[in-house]
Enzyme design. Sequence first.
Site, mmCIF file in Angstrom:
data_model
loop_
_atom_site.group_PDB
_atom_site.id
_atom_site.type_symbol
_atom_site.label_atom_id
_atom_site.label_comp_id
_atom_site.label_asym_id
_atom_site.label_seq_id
_atom_site.Cartn_x
_atom_site.Cartn_y
_atom_site.Cartn_z
ATOM 1 N NE ARG A 175 60.510 45.075 22.951
ATOM 2 C CZ ARG A 175 60.829 46.075 22.143
ATOM 3 N NH1 ARG A 175 60.944 45.869 20.855
ATOM 4 N NH2 ARG A 175 61.035 47.275 22.627
ATOM 5 C CE LYS A 216 69.386 64.682 18.718
ATOM 6 N NZ LYS A 216 68.526 64.426 17.550
ATOM 7 N N GLY A 230 64.252 52.992 26.254
ATOM 8 C CA GLY A 230 64.892 51.817 25.663
ATOM 9 C C GLY A 230 66.326 51.637 26.102
ATOM 10 N N GLY A 239 59.074 55.025 24.410
ATOM 11 C CA GLY A 239 58.207 56.178 24.180
ATOM 12 C C GLY A 239 56.911 56.091 24.969
HETATM 13 P P1 ADP Z 1 66.541 56.267 26.354
HETATM 14 O O1 ADP Z 1 66.504 55.338 25.164
HETATM 15 O O2 ADP Z 1 66.760 55.524 27.636
HETATM 16 O O3 ADP Z 1 65.348 57.180 26.398
HETATM 17 P P2 ADP Z 1 68.213 58.178 24.965
HETATM 18 O O4 ADP Z 1 67.918 57.503 23.676
HETATM 19 O O5 ADP Z 1 67.674 59.525 25.209
HETATM 20 O O6 ADP Z 1 67.842 57.209 26.194
HETATM 21 O O7 ADP Z 1 69.805 58.349 25.118
HETATM 22 C C1 ADP Z 1 70.702 57.303 24.996
HETATM 23 C C2 ADP Z 1 71.918 57.698 24.229
HETATM 24 O O8 ADP Z 1 72.538 58.871 24.791
HETATM 25 C C3 ADP Z 1 72.973 56.626 24.267
HETATM 26 O O9 ADP Z 1 73.163 56.147 22.971
HETATM 27 C C4 ADP Z 1 74.209 57.321 24.816
HETATM 28 O O10 ADP Z 1 75.397 56.922 24.173
HETATM 29 C C5 ADP Z 1 73.909 58.771 24.550
HETATM 30 N N1 ADP Z 1 74.696 59.641 25.458
HETATM 31 C C6 ADP Z 1 74.648 59.675 26.791
HETATM 32 N N2 ADP Z 1 75.548 60.540 27.285
HETATM 33 C C7 ADP Z 1 76.206 61.096 26.220
HETATM 34 C C8 ADP Z 1 77.250 62.037 26.083
HETATM 35 N N3 ADP Z 1 77.811 62.616 27.160
HETATM 36 N N4 ADP Z 1 77.668 62.349 24.836
HETATM 37 C C9 ADP Z 1 77.091 61.752 23.755
HETATM 38 N N5 ADP Z 1 76.101 60.854 23.824
HETATM 39 C C10 ADP Z 1 75.660 60.510 25.046
HETATM 40 MG MG MG Z 2 67.032 55.678 23.096
#
Ligand code: ADP
Ligand code: MG
Length: 399
Positions: free
Chosen positions: A41, A203, A356, A379
Amino acid sequence: MALPHGIVHVEQLAVEGKRVFVRVDLNVPLTKDRRVGDDSRITAVLPTIRHLIDRGARIVLGSHLGRPDGQVKPELSLEPVAARLAELLATEVVLADEPAGDGARKVVGDLREGQLALLENLRFHPGEEGNDDAFARQLASYCDVYVNDAFGTAHRAHASTAGMVRHVGVKGAGYVMAKEIDVLSRLLGDIDRPYLAVVGGAKVSDKIEVLDALLERVDAIAVGGAMANTFLTAQGKQLGKSKVEGDKLAVARNFLRKASEKNVTVHLPHDVVIAAGIDAEETRAVAIDAVPADQMALDIGPATIETYRGAVTRARTVFWNGPMGVFEKPRFAGGTFAVARAMADNRLALTVVGGGDSAAAVVQAGVADRVTHVSTGGGASLEFIQGLELPGIAALAAP
Ligand code: ADP
Ligand code: MG
Protein backbone atom coordinates in the site's frame (compact mmCIF):
# COMPACT_ATOMS: atom_id res chain seq x y z
CA MET A 1 -7.47 7.81 -19.20
CA ALA A 2 -11.13 8.72 -18.95
CA LEU A 3 -12.27 10.12 -15.63
CA PRO A 4 -16.03 10.41 -15.45
CA HIS A 5 -18.07 12.85 -13.37
CA GLY A 6 -15.70 15.80 -14.01
CA ILE A 7 -12.96 14.48 -11.74
CA VAL A 8 -9.55 16.05 -12.27
CA HIS A 9 -6.38 13.94 -12.41
CA VAL A 10 -3.51 15.09 -10.18
CA GLU A 11 -1.44 15.58 -13.35
CA GLN A 12 -3.86 18.35 -14.34
CA LEU A 13 -3.52 20.27 -11.08
CA ALA A 14 -1.20 23.25 -10.59
CA VAL A 15 0.69 22.21 -7.46
CA GLU A 16 4.01 24.05 -7.74
CA GLY A 17 4.85 25.54 -4.35
CA LYS A 18 1.35 24.76 -3.06
CA ARG A 19 0.48 22.93 0.15
CA VAL A 20 -1.08 19.69 -1.08
CA PHE A 21 -2.96 17.35 1.27
CA VAL A 22 -2.98 13.78 -0.01
CA ARG A 23 -5.37 11.26 1.55
CA VAL A 24 -3.47 7.99 1.19
CA ASP A 25 -4.25 4.48 2.35
CA LEU A 26 -1.25 3.50 4.46
CA ASN A 27 -3.27 1.04 6.52
CA VAL A 28 -0.57 -1.63 6.28
CA PRO A 29 -0.23 -4.80 8.34
CA LEU A 30 2.34 -4.43 11.15
CA THR A 31 4.50 -7.22 12.52
CA LYS A 32 4.68 -8.05 16.26
CA ASP A 33 7.81 -5.94 16.61
CA ARG A 34 5.89 -3.08 14.93
CA ARG A 35 7.54 -3.05 11.53
CA VAL A 36 5.72 -2.82 8.21
CA GLY A 37 4.70 -6.38 7.28
CA ASP A 38 3.70 -5.73 3.66
CA ASP A 39 4.51 -2.39 2.07
CA SER A 40 2.42 -2.74 -1.10
CA ARG A 41 0.00 0.00 0.00
CA ILE A 42 2.97 2.32 0.53
CA THR A 43 4.54 1.55 -2.84
CA ALA A 44 1.13 2.00 -4.50
CA VAL A 45 1.01 5.71 -3.62
CA LEU A 46 4.63 6.51 -4.53
CA PRO A 47 3.74 7.70 -8.09
CA THR A 48 1.43 10.41 -6.70
CA ILE A 49 3.94 11.45 -4.04
CA ARG A 50 6.86 11.51 -6.51
CA HIS A 51 4.79 13.56 -8.96
CA LEU A 52 4.20 16.15 -6.22
CA ILE A 53 7.82 16.14 -4.98
CA ASP A 54 9.08 16.68 -8.54
CA ARG A 55 6.85 19.75 -8.85
CA GLY A 56 7.97 21.29 -5.59
CA ALA A 57 4.69 20.88 -3.73
CA ARG A 58 4.65 20.99 0.10
CA ILE A 59 3.08 17.64 0.77
CA VAL A 60 0.89 16.73 3.74
CA LEU A 61 -0.07 13.06 3.87
CA GLY A 62 -3.04 11.78 5.88
CA SER A 63 -3.98 8.15 6.53
CA HIS A 64 -5.58 5.89 9.08
CA LEU A 65 -4.04 2.74 10.51
CA GLY A 66 -6.12 0.02 12.14
CA ARG A 67 -9.09 0.79 14.37
CA PRO A 68 -8.09 3.10 17.23
CA ASP A 69 -11.75 4.25 17.42
CA GLY A 70 -11.04 7.92 18.02
CA GLN A 71 -8.44 7.37 20.72
CA VAL A 72 -4.66 7.73 20.76
CA LYS A 73 -3.27 4.19 20.68
CA PRO A 74 0.53 4.34 20.54
CA GLU A 75 0.72 0.83 19.04
CA LEU A 76 -1.20 2.18 16.03
CA SER A 77 1.15 5.12 15.42
CA LEU A 78 2.13 5.67 11.79
CA GLU A 79 5.76 5.90 12.87
CA PRO A 80 6.88 2.62 11.26
CA VAL A 81 5.06 3.65 8.10
CA ALA A 82 6.81 7.03 8.01
CA ALA A 83 10.14 5.24 8.39
CA ARG A 84 9.43 2.84 5.53
CA LEU A 85 8.15 5.65 3.32
CA ALA A 86 11.30 7.68 3.96
CA GLU A 87 13.39 4.63 3.02
CA LEU A 88 11.48 4.05 -0.22
CA LEU A 89 11.66 7.70 -1.28
CA ALA A 90 15.18 8.22 0.07
CA THR A 91 14.01 11.48 1.59
CA GLU A 92 12.99 12.81 4.98
CA VAL A 93 9.40 12.25 6.11
CA VAL A 94 8.42 14.36 9.12
CA LEU A 95 5.79 12.68 11.27
CA ALA A 96 3.50 15.08 13.12
CA ASP A 97 2.72 13.63 16.55
CA GLU A 98 -1.01 14.27 16.13
CA PRO A 99 -3.51 14.27 13.25
CA ALA A 100 -4.47 17.89 13.92
CA GLY A 101 -3.61 20.63 16.40
CA ASP A 102 -0.80 23.07 17.13
CA GLY A 103 1.92 20.46 16.58
CA ALA A 104 0.50 19.39 13.22
CA ARG A 105 0.08 23.03 12.16
CA LYS A 106 3.71 23.76 12.99
CA VAL A 107 4.97 20.74 11.04
CA VAL A 108 2.93 21.76 7.99
CA GLY A 109 3.93 25.42 8.30
CA ASP A 110 7.62 24.50 8.30
CA LEU A 111 7.41 22.48 5.05
CA ARG A 112 9.63 23.67 2.23
CA GLU A 113 9.02 22.97 -1.47
CA GLY A 114 9.30 19.28 -2.29
CA GLN A 115 9.18 18.33 1.40
CA LEU A 116 6.91 15.76 2.94
CA ALA A 117 5.04 15.48 6.23
CA LEU A 118 2.80 12.71 7.47
CA LEU A 119 0.06 13.48 9.97
CA GLU A 120 -0.37 10.97 12.80
CA ASN A 121 -3.12 8.33 12.44
CA LEU A 122 -6.26 10.28 11.49
CA ARG A 123 -8.47 7.89 13.44
CA PHE A 124 -6.75 8.91 16.69
CA HIS A 125 -9.24 11.79 16.47
CA PRO A 126 -12.97 10.96 16.82
CA GLY A 127 -13.73 13.66 14.24
CA GLU A 128 -12.27 11.55 11.43
CA GLU A 129 -14.80 8.72 11.35
CA GLY A 130 -17.48 11.03 12.77
CA ASN A 131 -16.91 13.31 9.76
CA ASP A 132 -16.94 16.19 12.23
CA ASP A 133 -16.93 19.58 10.52
CA ALA A 134 -14.54 21.29 12.94
CA PHE A 135 -11.98 18.53 12.41
CA ALA A 136 -12.56 18.63 8.65
CA ARG A 137 -11.94 22.40 8.62
CA GLN A 138 -8.76 21.93 10.61
CA LEU A 139 -7.43 19.42 8.07
CA ALA A 140 -8.52 21.68 5.22
CA SER A 141 -6.60 24.59 6.78
CA TYR A 142 -3.35 22.66 6.20
CA CYS A 143 -3.62 22.79 2.42
CA ASP A 144 -4.41 24.70 -0.76
CA VAL A 145 -4.99 21.61 -2.86
CA TYR A 146 -6.67 18.30 -1.93
CA VAL A 147 -5.78 15.00 -3.59
CA ASN A 148 -7.43 11.68 -2.78
CA ASP A 149 -5.37 8.59 -3.59
CA ALA A 150 -7.06 6.27 -1.06
CA PHE A 151 -9.61 4.33 -3.08
CA GLY A 152 -9.90 1.72 -0.32
CA THR A 153 -11.64 4.22 1.99
CA ALA A 154 -13.63 6.04 -0.72
CA HIS A 155 -16.82 4.28 0.37
CA ARG A 156 -16.58 5.94 3.78
CA ALA A 157 -17.80 9.50 4.42
CA HIS A 158 -15.05 10.54 6.82
CA ALA A 159 -13.51 13.96 7.47
CA SER A 160 -10.42 13.23 5.34
CA THR A 161 -12.33 11.57 2.48
CA ALA A 162 -15.45 13.73 2.31
CA GLY A 163 -15.85 16.45 4.97
CA MET A 164 -12.66 18.42 4.35
CA VAL A 165 -13.01 18.36 0.57
CA ARG A 166 -15.71 21.01 0.41
CA HIS A 167 -13.45 23.39 2.35
CA VAL A 168 -10.62 23.16 -0.20
CA GLY A 169 -10.89 25.03 -3.50
CA VAL A 170 -8.83 22.75 -5.72
CA LYS A 171 -9.10 18.97 -5.71
CA GLY A 172 -8.24 15.92 -7.75
CA ALA A 173 -7.58 12.19 -7.90
CA GLY A 174 -4.15 10.63 -7.43
CA TYR A 175 -2.82 7.86 -9.68
CA VAL A 176 -4.27 4.98 -7.64
CA MET A 177 -7.70 6.56 -7.37
CA ALA A 178 -7.77 7.58 -11.04
CA LYS A 179 -6.89 4.09 -12.27
CA GLU A 180 -9.53 2.50 -10.01
CA ILE A 181 -12.22 4.87 -11.26
CA ASP A 182 -11.14 4.42 -14.87
CA VAL A 183 -11.13 0.61 -14.88
CA LEU A 184 -14.09 0.01 -12.58
CA SER A 185 -16.31 2.44 -14.49
CA ARG A 186 -15.63 0.46 -17.64
CA LEU A 187 -17.47 -2.43 -15.96
CA LEU A 188 -20.52 -0.19 -15.60
CA GLY A 189 -20.48 1.00 -19.21
CA ASP A 190 -20.52 -0.73 -22.58
CA ILE A 191 -18.47 -3.86 -22.06
CA ASP A 192 -17.38 -6.57 -24.45
CA ARG A 193 -19.42 -9.77 -24.11
CA PRO A 194 -19.64 -12.41 -22.86
CA TYR A 195 -19.30 -10.82 -19.43
CA LEU A 196 -18.57 -13.42 -16.74
CA ALA A 197 -18.60 -12.79 -13.01
CA VAL A 198 -16.75 -15.26 -10.81
CA VAL A 199 -18.02 -14.99 -7.25
CA GLY A 200 -17.03 -16.95 -4.17
CA GLY A 201 -15.75 -16.44 -0.67
CA ALA A 202 -17.29 -16.94 2.67
CA LYS A 203 -20.91 -15.86 2.63
CA VAL A 204 -23.94 -15.24 0.46
CA SER A 205 -25.11 -12.69 3.03
CA ASP A 206 -21.94 -10.56 2.55
CA LYS A 207 -22.41 -10.43 -1.18
CA ILE A 208 -26.08 -10.69 -2.06
CA GLU A 209 -26.30 -7.00 -3.10
CA VAL A 210 -23.26 -7.49 -5.31
CA LEU A 211 -24.78 -10.62 -6.84
CA ASP A 212 -28.07 -8.82 -7.50
CA ALA A 213 -26.28 -5.91 -9.16
CA LEU A 214 -24.15 -8.25 -11.30
CA LEU A 215 -27.31 -10.00 -12.47
CA GLU A 216 -28.27 -6.80 -14.29
CA ARG A 217 -25.09 -6.75 -16.35
CA VAL A 218 -23.45 -10.14 -16.79
CA ASP A 219 -24.11 -13.06 -19.14
CA ALA A 220 -22.96 -15.72 -16.69
CA ILE A 221 -21.93 -16.13 -13.06
CA ALA A 222 -19.61 -18.90 -11.82
CA VAL A 223 -20.03 -19.48 -8.10
CA GLY A 224 -17.45 -21.11 -5.82
CA GLY A 225 -16.31 -21.06 -2.21
CA ALA A 226 -18.58 -21.47 0.77
CA MET A 227 -21.08 -19.28 -1.08
CA ALA A 228 -21.61 -22.12 -3.56
CA ASN A 229 -22.40 -24.49 -0.68
CA THR A 230 -25.40 -22.37 0.25
CA PHE A 231 -26.67 -22.34 -3.36
CA LEU A 232 -26.19 -26.09 -3.70
CA THR A 233 -27.99 -26.75 -0.41
CA ALA A 234 -30.82 -24.52 -1.64
CA GLN A 235 -31.06 -26.89 -4.61
CA GLY A 236 -31.40 -29.85 -2.27
CA LYS A 237 -27.83 -31.18 -2.29
CA GLN A 238 -26.41 -32.72 0.89
CA LEU A 239 -23.07 -31.11 1.72
CA GLY A 240 -22.16 -32.87 4.97
CA LYS A 241 -20.36 -30.60 7.44
CA SER A 242 -19.64 -27.90 4.85
CA LYS A 243 -20.02 -24.25 5.74
CA VAL A 244 -23.58 -23.40 4.68
CA GLU A 245 -25.75 -20.40 5.60
CA GLY A 246 -28.90 -22.21 6.57
CA ASP A 247 -30.87 -18.99 6.96
CA LYS A 248 -30.01 -17.82 3.43
CA LEU A 249 -31.50 -20.73 1.47
CA ALA A 250 -34.57 -18.73 0.44
CA VAL A 251 -32.34 -15.82 -0.65
CA ALA A 252 -30.26 -18.25 -2.71
CA ARG A 253 -33.34 -19.85 -4.31
CA ASN A 254 -34.79 -16.46 -5.12
CA PHE A 255 -31.52 -15.41 -6.72
CA LEU A 256 -31.40 -18.53 -8.91
CA ARG A 257 -34.96 -17.89 -10.05
CA LYS A 258 -34.17 -14.25 -10.96
CA ALA A 259 -31.07 -15.37 -12.85
CA SER A 260 -33.06 -17.83 -14.93
CA GLU A 261 -35.70 -15.17 -15.69
CA LYS A 262 -32.93 -12.87 -16.93
CA ASN A 263 -31.27 -15.66 -18.92
CA VAL A 264 -28.09 -15.34 -16.88
CA THR A 265 -26.29 -18.69 -16.67
CA VAL A 266 -25.32 -19.63 -13.11
CA HIS A 267 -22.51 -22.19 -12.90
CA LEU A 268 -22.36 -24.13 -9.63
CA PRO A 269 -19.69 -26.71 -8.72
CA HIS A 270 -20.36 -30.24 -9.98
CA ASP A 271 -17.51 -31.61 -7.91
CA VAL A 272 -15.64 -30.46 -4.81
CA VAL A 273 -12.48 -31.17 -2.83
CA ILE A 274 -13.49 -32.52 0.58
CA ALA A 275 -11.77 -33.21 3.89
CA ALA A 276 -12.75 -33.78 7.52
CA GLY A 277 -11.66 -30.21 8.33
CA ILE A 278 -9.41 -27.44 7.06
CA ASP A 279 -6.39 -28.95 8.83
CA ALA A 280 -7.02 -32.55 7.78
CA GLU A 281 -4.16 -34.22 5.88
CA GLU A 282 -6.41 -36.37 3.74
CA THR A 283 -8.38 -34.76 0.90
CA ARG A 284 -10.19 -36.07 -2.15
CA ALA A 285 -12.40 -34.84 -4.97
CA VAL A 286 -15.96 -36.17 -5.14
CA ALA A 287 -19.03 -35.46 -7.27
CA ILE A 288 -21.38 -32.94 -5.70
CA ASP A 289 -23.92 -35.72 -4.95
CA ALA A 290 -21.35 -37.74 -3.02
CA VAL A 291 -20.23 -35.57 -0.10
CA PRO A 292 -20.20 -37.83 3.00
CA ALA A 293 -21.99 -36.58 6.12
CA ASP A 294 -18.75 -36.14 8.10
CA GLN A 295 -16.84 -34.18 5.40
CA MET A 296 -16.59 -30.53 4.31
CA ALA A 297 -16.39 -29.08 0.78
CA LEU A 298 -13.31 -26.83 0.88
CA ASP A 299 -12.51 -26.17 -2.79
CA ILE A 300 -14.04 -26.67 -6.23
CA GLY A 301 -13.05 -29.98 -7.84
CA PRO A 302 -11.09 -30.68 -11.06
CA ALA A 303 -14.15 -31.05 -13.33
CA THR A 304 -15.55 -27.74 -12.04
CA ILE A 305 -12.15 -26.10 -12.54
CA GLU A 306 -12.32 -27.16 -16.21
CA THR A 307 -15.81 -25.69 -16.61
CA TYR A 308 -14.88 -22.41 -14.93
CA ARG A 309 -11.60 -22.20 -16.84
CA GLY A 310 -13.55 -22.62 -20.09
CA ALA A 311 -16.01 -19.88 -19.12
CA VAL A 312 -13.18 -17.50 -18.21
CA THR A 313 -11.39 -18.26 -21.49
CA ARG A 314 -14.49 -17.55 -23.62
CA ALA A 315 -15.34 -14.33 -21.75
CA ARG A 316 -14.31 -10.88 -22.99
CA THR A 317 -15.00 -9.23 -19.63
CA VAL A 318 -14.37 -10.94 -16.28
CA PHE A 319 -14.98 -9.58 -12.80
CA TRP A 320 -13.87 -11.80 -9.95
CA ASN A 321 -14.61 -11.49 -6.26
CA GLY A 322 -14.24 -14.19 -3.63
CA PRO A 323 -11.94 -17.22 -3.52
CA MET A 324 -13.14 -20.61 -4.81
CA GLY A 325 -11.98 -22.40 -1.66
CA VAL A 326 -10.03 -22.08 1.56
CA PHE A 327 -7.03 -20.85 -0.45
CA GLU A 328 -5.10 -19.93 2.71
CA LYS A 329 -4.36 -23.68 2.90
CA PRO A 330 -2.34 -24.90 -0.11
CA ARG A 331 -4.43 -28.11 -0.26
CA PHE A 332 -7.54 -26.06 -1.00
CA ALA A 333 -6.02 -23.33 -3.17
CA GLY A 334 -6.18 -25.22 -6.49
CA GLY A 335 -9.53 -23.83 -7.68
CA THR A 336 -8.72 -20.25 -6.71
CA PHE A 337 -5.31 -20.30 -8.38
CA ALA A 338 -6.73 -21.97 -11.52
CA VAL A 339 -9.28 -19.16 -11.91
CA ALA A 340 -6.51 -16.59 -11.34
CA ARG A 341 -4.32 -18.17 -14.02
CA ALA A 342 -7.20 -18.50 -16.49
CA MET A 343 -7.91 -14.78 -16.10
CA ALA A 344 -4.23 -13.96 -16.59
CA ASP A 345 -4.07 -16.18 -19.71
CA ASN A 346 -7.06 -14.48 -21.32
CA ARG A 347 -5.31 -11.68 -23.16
CA LEU A 348 -8.48 -10.65 -25.04
CA ALA A 349 -10.59 -9.81 -22.01
CA LEU A 350 -10.84 -6.96 -19.53
CA THR A 351 -10.02 -8.86 -16.32
CA VAL A 352 -10.70 -7.21 -12.96
CA VAL A 353 -10.26 -8.60 -9.46
CA GLY A 354 -11.90 -6.99 -6.42
CA GLY A 355 -11.97 -7.96 -2.74
CA GLY A 356 -9.26 -8.20 -0.12
CA ASP A 357 -8.83 -11.97 -0.08
CA SER A 358 -9.26 -12.33 -3.83
CA ALA A 359 -6.58 -9.69 -4.45
CA ALA A 360 -4.24 -11.53 -2.07
CA ALA A 361 -4.95 -14.80 -3.91
CA VAL A 362 -4.05 -13.26 -7.28
CA VAL A 363 -0.79 -12.01 -5.81
CA GLN A 364 -0.06 -15.46 -4.31
CA ALA A 365 -0.82 -17.10 -7.66
CA GLY A 366 1.85 -14.82 -9.13
CA VAL A 367 -0.38 -13.32 -11.84
CA ALA A 368 -1.26 -9.89 -10.41
CA ASP A 369 0.61 -8.11 -13.22
CA ARG A 370 -1.10 -10.15 -15.95
CA VAL A 371 -4.71 -9.25 -15.21
CA THR A 372 -6.04 -5.85 -16.31
CA HIS A 373 -6.60 -4.61 -12.78
CA VAL A 374 -6.43 -5.77 -9.18
CA SER A 375 -8.47 -3.35 -7.13
CA THR A 376 -6.83 -2.05 -3.96
CA GLY A 377 -10.22 -1.56 -2.34
CA GLY A 378 -12.20 -4.51 -1.01
CA GLY A 379 -15.51 -3.03 0.09
CA ALA A 380 -15.01 0.06 -2.07
CA SER A 381 -14.66 -1.90 -5.31
CA LEU A 382 -17.75 -3.96 -4.53
CA GLU A 383 -19.79 -0.82 -3.85
CA PHE A 384 -18.46 0.76 -7.04
CA ILE A 385 -19.42 -2.12 -9.30
CA GLN A 386 -22.91 -2.09 -7.79
CA GLY A 387 -23.18 1.42 -9.21
CA LEU A 388 -23.41 2.98 -5.74
CA GLU A 389 -22.13 6.49 -5.12
CA LEU A 390 -18.91 6.47 -3.09
CA PRO A 391 -18.66 9.56 -0.83
CA GLY A 392 -14.92 9.94 -1.46
CA ILE A 393 -15.44 10.00 -5.22
CA ALA A 394 -18.57 12.14 -5.09
CA ALA A 395 -16.60 14.70 -3.06
CA LEU A 396 -13.95 14.92 -5.80
CA ALA A 397 -16.64 15.45 -8.42
CA ALA A 398 -18.69 18.05 -6.53
CA PRO A 399 -18.53 21.51 -8.14
P1 ADP B 1 -12.96 -11.23 -0.47
O1 ADP B 1 -12.15 -10.70 0.69
O2 ADP B 1 -12.12 -11.44 -1.69
O3 ADP B 1 -14.19 -10.41 -0.73
P2 ADP B 1 -14.35 -13.13 1.22
O4 ADP B 1 -13.86 -12.41 2.43
O5 ADP B 1 -15.78 -13.08 0.89
O6 ADP B 1 -13.47 -12.71 -0.06
O7 ADP B 1 -14.02 -14.70 1.38
C1 ADP B 1 -12.76 -15.19 1.66
C2 ADP B 1 -12.81 -16.31 2.65
O8 ADP B 1 -13.71 -17.35 2.22
C3 ADP B 1 -11.47 -16.97 2.80
O9 ADP B 1 -11.03 -16.77 4.11
C4 ADP B 1 -11.73 -18.44 2.50
O10 ADP B 1 -11.02 -19.31 3.36
C5 ADP B 1 -13.21 -18.56 2.71
N1 ADP B 1 -13.75 -19.73 1.97
C6 ADP B 1 -13.73 -19.93 0.66
N2 ADP B 1 -14.25 -21.13 0.34
C7 ADP B 1 -14.64 -21.72 1.52
C8 ADP B 1 -15.23 -22.96 1.85
N3 ADP B 1 -15.55 -23.86 0.90
N4 ADP B 1 -15.46 -23.22 3.16
C9 ADP B 1 -15.13 -22.30 4.11
N5 ADP B 1 -14.57 -21.11 3.85
C10 ADP B 1 -14.31 -20.82 2.56
MG1 MG C 1 -12.43 -10.92 2.82
